[in-house]
Design an enzyme around this catalytic site. Structure first.
Site, PDB file in Angstrom:
ATOM      1  CG  ASP A  43      -6.950  13.982 -28.584  1.00 36.82           C
ATOM      2  OD1 ASP A  43      -6.023  15.596 -28.150  1.00 36.82           O
ATOM      3  OD2 ASP A  43      -6.157  13.695 -27.846  1.00 36.82           O
ATOM      4  CG  HIS A  44      -3.271  15.608 -30.741  1.00 38.29           C
ATOM      5  ND1 HIS A  44      -2.129  16.350 -30.237  1.00 38.29           N
ATOM      6  CD2 HIS A  44      -3.538  14.801 -29.817  1.00 38.29           C
ATOM      7  CE1 HIS A  44      -1.824  16.309 -30.001  1.00 38.29           C
ATOM      8  NE2 HIS A  44      -2.475  15.130 -28.883  1.00 38.29           N
ATOM      9  CD  GLU A  72       1.581  20.098 -28.939  1.00 32.90           C
ATOM     10  OE1 GLU A  72       0.215  19.382 -28.849  1.00 32.90           O
ATOM     11  OE2 GLU A  72       2.268  19.383 -29.158  1.00 32.90           O
ATOM     12  CG  HIS A 103       1.716  12.242 -27.821  1.00 31.73           C
ATOM     13  ND1 HIS A 103       2.340  13.204 -28.172  1.00 31.73           N
ATOM     14  CD2 HIS A 103       0.456  12.564 -27.136  1.00 31.73           C
ATOM     15  CE1 HIS A 103       0.868  14.399 -27.646  1.00 31.73           C
ATOM     16  NE2 HIS A 103       0.109  13.935 -27.424  1.00 31.73           N
ATOM     17  CG  HIS A 139      -1.501  16.895 -25.011  1.00 32.45           C
ATOM     18  ND1 HIS A 139      -2.209  16.277 -26.049  1.00 32.45           N
ATOM     19  CD2 HIS A 139      -2.926  17.757 -24.789  1.00 32.45           C
ATOM     20  CE1 HIS A 139      -3.026  17.308 -26.495  1.00 32.45           C
ATOM     21  NE2 HIS A 139      -2.990  18.813 -25.740  1.00 32.45           N
ATOM     22  N   GLY A 175       0.780  12.248 -20.396  1.00 30.46           N
ATOM     23  CA  GLY A 175       1.169  11.307 -19.700  1.00 30.46           C
ATOM     24  C   GLY A 175       1.193  10.042 -18.939  1.00 30.46           C
ATOM     25  CB  VAL A 198      -4.909  10.350 -19.148  1.00 26.84           C
ATOM     26  CG1 VAL A 198      -5.047   8.692 -18.956  1.00 26.84           C
ATOM     27  CG2 VAL A 198      -4.971  10.853 -17.904  1.00 26.84           C
ATOM     28  CB  THR A 230      -0.867   5.397 -23.664  1.00 29.32           C
ATOM     29  OG1 THR A 230      -0.510   6.090 -24.985  1.00 29.32           O
ATOM     30  CG2 THR A 230       0.145   4.016 -23.272  1.00 29.32           C
TER      31      THR A 230
HETATM   32 ZN   LIG Z   1      -1.973  14.538 -27.241  1.00 25.66          ZN
END
Ligand SMILES: [Zn+2]
Length: 282
Positions: A82-83, A134, A180, A208, A210, A231, A233
């Site tokens: 991710d990222h 992205e 985020h 991203h 959400g 998802v 956080t």
């Molecule tokens: Zn993200």
């Protein structure tokens, strides 16, 4: 149905107007909860390691743990970076056995984002790995100010068309008003912009940031054409609150806390699978 590249499952999600969740994991308990939820709901799932966690000493071992769990799972599971911060980090993830990677060049000038994404795509495709990029900037919730100011980071549909054509990317994360982390204020999403982008590019679109959106907002973005939702956080905040309670129980021991953590992840991940319409889509 074991470890998979998520492309085919995402193409089906795009067709069927539901979304596959990506959950960021940092350890075995969160990972176990994600697998239990996906199997309980018979949903495809993406388990991801966040870029900063790739620098932890356990990153390679955690990837191996997720791969082994995926190989024994009854639902399709992708292991995704991710990222990803650089070409090198994406290649390291591939060497660890990841099935898909995200390269995030959204903070770069457009031309540079296109160039680096294209390089990652070329190398990843050579070994069958799917790539997400992205375009536009999904910022941080703590910087979330008023809607009009933030609009400058939103994805431009013209850029979107050019970006997809020039990079050959498989999945595209877009900025339509989410952020985020936890929001300062209420998230406001531009569904018209989402529909416009959806009509102009033919690949799965990703949301991203959400955590903090309402259930209705999630339903609306999936309906309008989002096929993958990241998802993180919310899963960790929910589980943190639950562990504080569990820790106050008489005779609380690590066993009961770790069990509570797994259960919390399972419940919350299962909730999102239902909300995104992915139940039974394995
Ligand atoms: Zn993200």
């Amino acid at each position: 149905m074991p470890l998979v590249h998520i492309g085919e499952a995402l193409a089906r999600a795009q067709q069927g107007r539901y979304a596959i969740p990506l959950y960021d994991t940092f350890d075995m308990h969160s990972t176990d909860g994600m697998f239990l939820a996906a199997e309980e709901k018979q949903a495809p799932v993406i388990v991801a390691i966040y870029e900063s966690a790739m620098d932890r000493p356990n990153a390679h071992a955690l990837a191996a743990y997720i791969r082994t769990r995926a190989e024994e799972a009854t639902v399709p599971v992708s292991l995704m970076l991710d990222h990803g911060t650089s070409f090198e980090q994406c290649m390291r993830a591939i060497s660890y056995g990841f099935t898909d990677v995200m390269y995030d060049g959204s903070k770069l000038p457009l031309e540079e984002n296109i160039q680096t994404t294209r390089t990652v795509v070329r190398a990843a495709h050579a070994v069958g790995i799917g790539v997400e990029a992205e375009l536009g900037l999904v910022g941080r919730g703590s910087d979330y100010e008023d809607h009009d100011v933030r609009r400058k980071g939103f994805t431009d549909p013209d850029d979107g068309e050019a970006f997809v054509a020039q990079t050959g990317v498989d999945f595209l994360a877009i900025a339509i008003g989410t952020a985020h982390g936890l929001y300062k204020g209420e998230p406001q999403l531009d569904l018209d912009l989402l529909r416009e982008i959806r009509s102009r590019v033919d690949l799965p679109l990703v949301l991203h940031g959400g955590s903090g959106c309402t259930d209705d907002q999630f339903r609306a973005v999936v309906e309008a054409g989002i096929s993958k939702v990241n998802v993180a956080t919310d899963l960790y905040a929910t589980t943190g609150r639950r562990l504080v309670k569990a820790a106050q129980a008489e005779n609380a021991a690590y066993f009961s806390l770790s069990r509570a953590a797994v259960e919390s992840f399972q419940e919350r991940c299962g909730f999102y699978i239902d909300l995104f319409g992915a139940s039974g889509k394995a």
